[in-house]
Design a protein around this motif. Structure first.
Motif, PDB file in Angstrom:
ATOM      1  N   ASP A 104       0.806  -1.223   0.000  1.00  0.00           N
ATOM      2  CA  ASP A 104       0.000   0.000   0.000  1.00  0.00           C
ATOM      3  C   ASP A 104       0.843   1.278   0.000  1.00  0.00           C
ATOM      4  OD1 ASP A 104       1.002  -0.160   2.524  1.00  0.00           O
ATOM      5  OD2 ASP A 104      -0.916  -0.504   3.507  1.00  0.00           O
ATOM      6  N   GLN A 106       2.456   2.671   2.223  1.00  0.00           N
ATOM      7  CA  GLN A 106       2.351   3.533   3.404  1.00  0.00           C
ATOM      8  C   GLN A 106       3.745   3.913   3.885  1.00  0.00           C
ATOM      9  OE1 GLN A 106      -0.552   1.003   5.740  1.00  0.00           O
ATOM     10  NE2 GLN A 106      -1.225   3.048   6.273  1.00  0.00           N
ATOM     11  N   ARG A 204       5.352   7.701   7.729  1.00  0.00           N
ATOM     12  CA  ARG A 204       4.361   6.763   7.199  1.00  0.00           C
ATOM     13  C   ARG A 204       3.117   7.521   6.766  1.00  0.00           C
ATOM     14  NH1 ARG A 204       3.322   0.933   7.655  1.00  0.00           N
ATOM     15  NH2 ARG A 204       1.104   0.582   7.985  1.00  0.00           N
TER      16      ARG A 204
HETATM   17 MG    MG Z   1      -0.907  -0.761   5.311  1.00  0.00          MG
END
Ligand code: MG
Ligand code: UDP
Length: 318
Positions: A104, A106, A204
């Protein structure tokens, strides 16, 4: 010679995220290749963790499109940690270094540059750690930070606020391969490998598309796994508690004997209460002692390597 880097990306039902991730990672990789920081044979390895959506089809299409994309497909869903380990152990055969990241994105992808820099300073492992938890909810922040502190108290060595975004060299991966355990908590196992390591920090972000595959229930199970697969302190806790209860019962006994001598005691009460505490304490203590042995068996069955040699001068001379 620049080293071959494999980015290892575990994916579970990530059809929405994959095209975005692939695009971002490939542009990152090609800029690193242009700067000659990594070998042109470097690749992005997606691990399909038994996804139920189009994840694998997308990975296959990417692979047809360009050699830079490669992938493995697990026979079924085995969870993030197993998927990651499968990817790392497969990549190890073809590369010099791996960097693992979530699908993802992140984890900020610019961390790759920082990690490679540390690698050039001779690190075998570079842990990616978050600089803060501002993108988390208050609840997540509080529980996560508390959890890391508790792990530390339990004698588990983890890099504070680090997840599974890290660089590992082939050597470090060969070390990790010697850990035969099936209950995986990689962020606690990797530090056991040792070698020269360092931490690189990143910010993040929020997930851009799709949803988290770690609902609260899975997260709690994972947190529990972290403690039980790396520490036998909870057993020690039972032993101590049993001992404490037993000491309390002795204290009570002394107290009751003195009140008896002074003539203020209630008939029959003291013996009942003292025996309840004494028996309770002894029982807990016995369970704890049995537990201590089970803990030892548990650690033995893991068959972890007893040592990993970093430098052997005898071999260096040859
Ligand atoms: Mg994640
Ligand atoms: N993942 C996986 N198998 C699973 C669950 C998750 O491979 O059974 C992958 C997922 O695709 C992602 C990474 O593990 O790349 C982290 O999951 P997620 O982002 O959902 O967790 P969060 O960031 O919310 O903790």
């Amino acid at each position: 010679m620049a080293e071959i880097l494999y980015l290892v990306i575990p994916c579970y039902n990530e059809e929405e995220m994959l095209p975005i991730t692939a695009k971002a990672l490939v542009s990152k990789l090609s800029s690193l290749m242009d700067e000659d920081l990594i070998s042109p044979q470097s690749k992005i390895m997606f691990v399909d963790d038994g996804s139920k959506d189009k994840t694998w089809e997308i990975i296959e299409k990417l692979h047809q499109l360009s050699e830079v994309f490669t992938g493995i497909k697990l026979s079924r869903n085995r969870g993030h940690q197993n998927a990651l380990l499968a990817g790392l152990m497969t990549a190890k055969k073809y590369c010099d270094i791996t960097i693992s990241m979530d699908a993802d994105l992140q984890d900020d992808i610019d961390i790759i540059d920082k990690m490679l820099e540390k690698r050039s300073e001779g690190c075998e492992i570079v842990y990616g750690a978050r600089d803060n938890r501002d993108s988390d909810t208050k609840f997540k922040k509080f529980t996560a930070e508390g959890y890391y502190k508790m792990l530390e108290k339990m004698g588990v060595e983890v890099t504070y606020n680090s997840a599974d975004c890290r660089l590992m060299s082939k050597r470090a991966l060969e070390g990790l391969e010697q850990f035969k355990e099936v209950n995986l908590f990689l962020r606690g196992m990797v530090p056991m490998v040792g070698y020269k390591s360092d931490v690189a920090t990143y910010t993040r972000h929020e997930r851009q598309a799709g949803e988290s595959k770690y609902p609260l229930k899975k997260m709690l199970a994972f947190a529990f796994e972290g403690i039980t697969s790396l520490s036998t302190k909870p057993i020690r806790f039972i032993t101590s508690l049993g001992f404490l209860l037993f000491v309390v019962s002795i204290g009570m006994l002394i107290y009751f004997v003195t009140t008896k001598i002074c003539g203020k005691a209630v008939e029959g009460w003291a013996s009942t209460v003292v025996s309840i505490w004494a028996i309770g304490g002894l029982q807990l203590l016995s369970i704890g002692v049995v537990g201590e042995y089970i803990g030892k068996i548990y650690l033995e069955t893991k068959a972890r390597p007893r040592f990993i040699i970093d430098i052997n001068l005898e071999e260096e001379n040859n």
